[in-house]
Design a protein around this motif. Structure first.
Motif, PDB file in Angstrom:
ATOM      1  N   ARG A 106       2.460   0.352   1.411  1.00 23.05           N
ATOM      2  CA  ARG A 106       2.284  -0.004  -0.002  1.00 23.05           C
ATOM      3  C   ARG A 106       0.948   0.541  -0.486  1.00 23.05           C
ATOM      4  N   LEU A 107       0.972   1.253  -1.623  1.00 22.64           N
ATOM      5  CA  LEU A 107      -0.261   1.807  -2.191  1.00 22.64           C
ATOM      6  C   LEU A 107      -0.567   1.126  -3.524  1.00 22.64           C
ATOM      7  N   ARG A 108      -1.855   0.923  -3.751  1.00 27.05           N
ATOM      8  CA  ARG A 108      -2.308   0.379  -5.035  1.00 27.05           C
ATOM      9  C   ARG A 108      -3.156   1.438  -5.725  1.00 27.05           C
ATOM     10  N   CYS A 109      -2.878   1.685  -6.996  1.00 25.91           N
ATOM     11  CA  CYS A 109      -3.649   2.668  -7.772  1.00 25.91           C
ATOM     12  C   CYS A 109      -4.285   1.998  -8.977  1.00 25.91           C
ATOM     13  N   VAL A 110      -5.505   2.415  -9.281  1.00 25.49           N
ATOM     14  CA  VAL A 110      -6.134   2.070 -10.555  1.00 25.49           C
ATOM     15  C   VAL A 110      -6.033   3.319 -11.422  1.00 25.49           C
ATOM     16  N   LEU A 111      -5.577   3.145 -12.661  1.00 24.82           N
ATOM     17  CA  LEU A 111      -5.373   4.324 -13.507  1.00 24.82           C
ATOM     18  C   LEU A 111      -5.769   4.065 -14.948  1.00 24.82           C
ATOM     19  N   GLY A 112      -6.117   5.161 -15.624  1.00 18.75           N
ATOM     20  CA  GLY A 112      -6.399   5.105 -17.058  1.00 18.75           C
ATOM     21  C   GLY A 112      -5.359   5.926 -17.784  1.00 18.75           C
ATOM     22  N   TYR A 113      -5.102   5.581 -19.030  1.00 19.06           N
ATOM     23  CA  TYR A 113      -4.252   6.458 -19.847  1.00 19.06           C
ATOM     24  C   TYR A 113      -4.617   6.358 -21.309  1.00 19.06           C
TER      25      TYR A 113
END
Lengths: 244, 244
Positions: free
Chosen positions: B3-10
């Motif tokens: 399981r991967l967790r990502c922090v992202l902006g958009y």
């Protein structure tokens, strides 16, 4: 009849450049349509110069003539009210009928923004070109010095340029880092087609270690577009200021 | 399987919100399509919560499961390479399979930006709501204090909300001026549909002198959406941070 001069900014993202073109959304087209709605007159505006598709402006200058009786201090509000959010009129003033936004330019300043963060700042993606490896700003600044002064900039303009005289004077050309961004600022008496973007593209190759700063001398002397670097993307470029 | 967790902006401007919808360009849709191209797997991502059309994110969090053998330190680059410039993955880490991006949220922070300059800053038009008359930030801050704490926020959510329990805890709600911009920052354990935008819309009416700061108490007590102010435009809102 009176002549008005406006300073305006625009977000170039959604425009096919400044100049009117058939079936395209342009800055000039939007402003002339707004003037038509406001005054009923068919007004042609004159800009200090064109900007390409995707290029932004903070201080573009235009002039136009009108017979409208709108008071001077109402013009800015009335215009902004009729324009899309991507064009903002910053000031409107009356000028003598001898003033011309293009012919009377003394100095133009362009700024180019490079987002040099390892991971792009998503809120700058429309206004900066992202280059993730750290640029050698010192080397870029060294290279930039070779371009200051009066030179034939044939190597730094699009091969599609049909202007005869390619001699221009660059008054200053600086490269500075502000946090994660690198800004290239260029002041000159006029610029050839794509000139600032080709200068930036070439300086970037110096900043990446692909070229030596002193190569700029040779490129300038060659008067050959093939010698210079790539044209930097339009979105990083902003027409910053026009001085009369 | 990991399981991967990502922090992202958009940049929410060009998306029909976060959540996948048929025939619409959404953040989730773009990321799932990129994952398909990268891994060949049909991966469903889970976000900390949806954002509406036009709302931005600086620190949205997602998780997903994959059997891919891509090394952890390559994931961010590979993903950003496949995503449009309007979505940027800031970090990728492996998390235990018990982690869930939505169910495990402890605190969410949203920020709302108002461009309060007399003439709009054209480079902020996608990320801030322009209000040209100076807002009374002190009055807005006074009003904001009434909303901090555990309350039934029925008055501050869309009438279309079908969630039964409308009690939420707002940990902090501040209104600050930075130069020409006014920022509203809200931290809480969860937010109802349109809650931050209705809070901001109501605080703006206080800042414009249309309502007294103490009216907020009455609005809260009424549990009636009609009592609160307008829903502020989506473009000023950014999902700033999610804490687990």
């Amino acid at each position: 009849m009176k002549r008005l001069r406006c300073v305006l900014g625009y977000d170039g993202t959604d425009f096919s450049g400044f100049q009117v073109q058939p079936d395209q959304v342009t800055v000039q087209g939007e402003i002339e349509a707004a003037l038509k709605r406001i005054t009923g007159e068919e007004i042609q505006i004159h800009g200090s110069g064109r900007t390409d598709a995707g290029v932004h402006a903070r201080g573009q200058v235009i002039h136009f003539d009108t017979n409208s009786h709108i008071p001077l201090d109402k013009w800015r509000f009335v215009l902004n009210n009729q324009l899309p959010d991507s064009i903002v009129i910053r000031s409107v003033e009356e000028v003598p009928e001898t003033f011309h936004a293009r012919f009377d330019v003394r100095v133009k300043e362009y700024r180019y923004c490079i987002d040099n963060n390892p991971v792009a700042d998503v809120f700058r993606h429309r206004y900066a070109d992202h280059i993730r490896f750290p640029l050698d700003v010192e080397a870029m600044q060294q290279a930039a010095r070779h371009l200051v002064g009066e030179h034939d900039f044939t190597s730094f303009c699009s091969a599609k340029t049909f202007v005869e005289d390619k001699v221009r004077t660059v008054y200053s050309l600086t490269v500075e880092r502000f946090g994660g961004e690198v800004w290239v600022t260029c002041r000159g008496n006029g610029f050839l087609y794509n000139m600032v973007r080709i200068i930036v593209g070439t300086l970037v190759e110096v900043g990446q270690g692909k070229r030596h700063p002193d190569e700029l001398k040779k490129i300038l002397a060659a008067r050959d577009r093939e010698m210079a670097g790539k044209t930097a993307p339009a979105k990083g470029l902003t027409m910053w200021e026009v001085v009369y």
